[in-house]
Design a protein around this motif. Structure first.
Motif, short mmCIF file in Angstrom:
data_model
loop_
_atom_site.label_atom_id
_atom_site.label_comp_id
_atom_site.label_asym_id
_atom_site.label_seq_id
_atom_site.Cartn_x
_atom_site.Cartn_y
_atom_site.Cartn_z
N ALA A 134 33.05 35.94 22.44
CA ALA A 134 33.79 37.14 22.02
C ALA A 134 33.94 38.11 23.19
O ALA A 134 35.03 38.65 23.43
N GLU A 135 32.87 38.34 23.93
CA GLU A 135 32.91 39.23 25.10
C GLU A 135 33.86 38.66 26.16
O GLU A 135 34.64 39.39 26.76
N TYR A 136 33.79 37.37 26.37
CA TYR A 136 34.69 36.70 27.32
C TYR A 136 36.15 36.93 26.90
O TYR A 136 37.00 37.23 27.74
N GLY A 137 36.43 36.81 25.61
CA GLY A 137 37.80 37.00 25.12
C GLY A 137 38.31 38.41 25.40
O GLY A 137 39.47 38.59 25.78
N ILE A 138 37.44 39.40 25.24
CA ILE A 138 37.82 40.79 25.52
C ILE A 138 38.14 40.94 27.01
O ILE A 138 39.15 41.52 27.40
N ASP A 139 37.26 40.40 27.86
CA ASP A 139 37.47 40.49 29.31
C ASP A 139 38.73 39.74 29.74
O ASP A 139 39.46 40.20 30.62
N LYS A 167 41.43 39.27 27.92
CA LYS A 167 42.59 40.09 27.52
C LYS A 167 42.76 41.28 28.46
O LYS A 167 43.89 41.64 28.81
N LEU A 168 41.65 41.89 28.87
CA LEU A 168 41.72 43.01 29.81
C LEU A 168 42.31 42.56 31.14
O LEU A 168 43.17 43.23 31.71
N LYS A 169 41.89 41.41 31.62
CA LYS A 169 42.42 40.87 32.87
C LYS A 169 43.92 40.63 32.75
O LYS A 169 44.69 40.98 33.66
#
Length: 114
Positions: A46-51, A53-55
């Motif tokens: 989940a944290e990877y997915g947020i990062d 999307k931010l990238k």
């Protein structure tokens, strides 16, 4: 049911390296270990997915402009410092060379009954 994260690579370690993973800046073996952890650990994924999307958002909004080299260097230095701090790694340079110390912290996960 919540699964325990894999024992061979800790969550703190994976999250500290997620940007290296996203930018393909780690070797193939490290990338494989990080991918395995992300595949097996829902909170890290989940944290990877947020990062991720931010990238993508940063690339979309800032992709047409080139940042000055000094700004890039300063950002790299600050990101490196933040990653080392999050991973609890200390790097010190002195007259005898450079020393690196890593503080290990054990994280326990508990399963909820049900």
């Amino acid at each position: 049911m919540i699964q325990d994260p894999p024992a061979n690579t800790g969550c703190t370690e994976v999250l500290a390296e997620v940007w290296l993973f996203l930018d393909h800046e780690c070797d193939q073996e490290r990338r494989r270990l990080l991918q395995q952890h992300l595949d097996e650990c829902a909170p890290c994924l989940a944290e990877y997915g947020i990062d991720e999307k931010l990238k993508a958002l940063l690339a979309r909004k800032c992709g047409g402009e080139a940042a000055p080299a000094a700004l890039k260097d300063r950002l790299r230095s600050q990101i490196r410092s933040a990653v080392l701090e999050q991973a609890q790694v200390t790097v010190e340079s002195g007259p005898d060379g450079t020393s690196v110390s890593v503080s290990h912290q054990r994280t326990e996960y508990r399963r909820s009954g049900g």
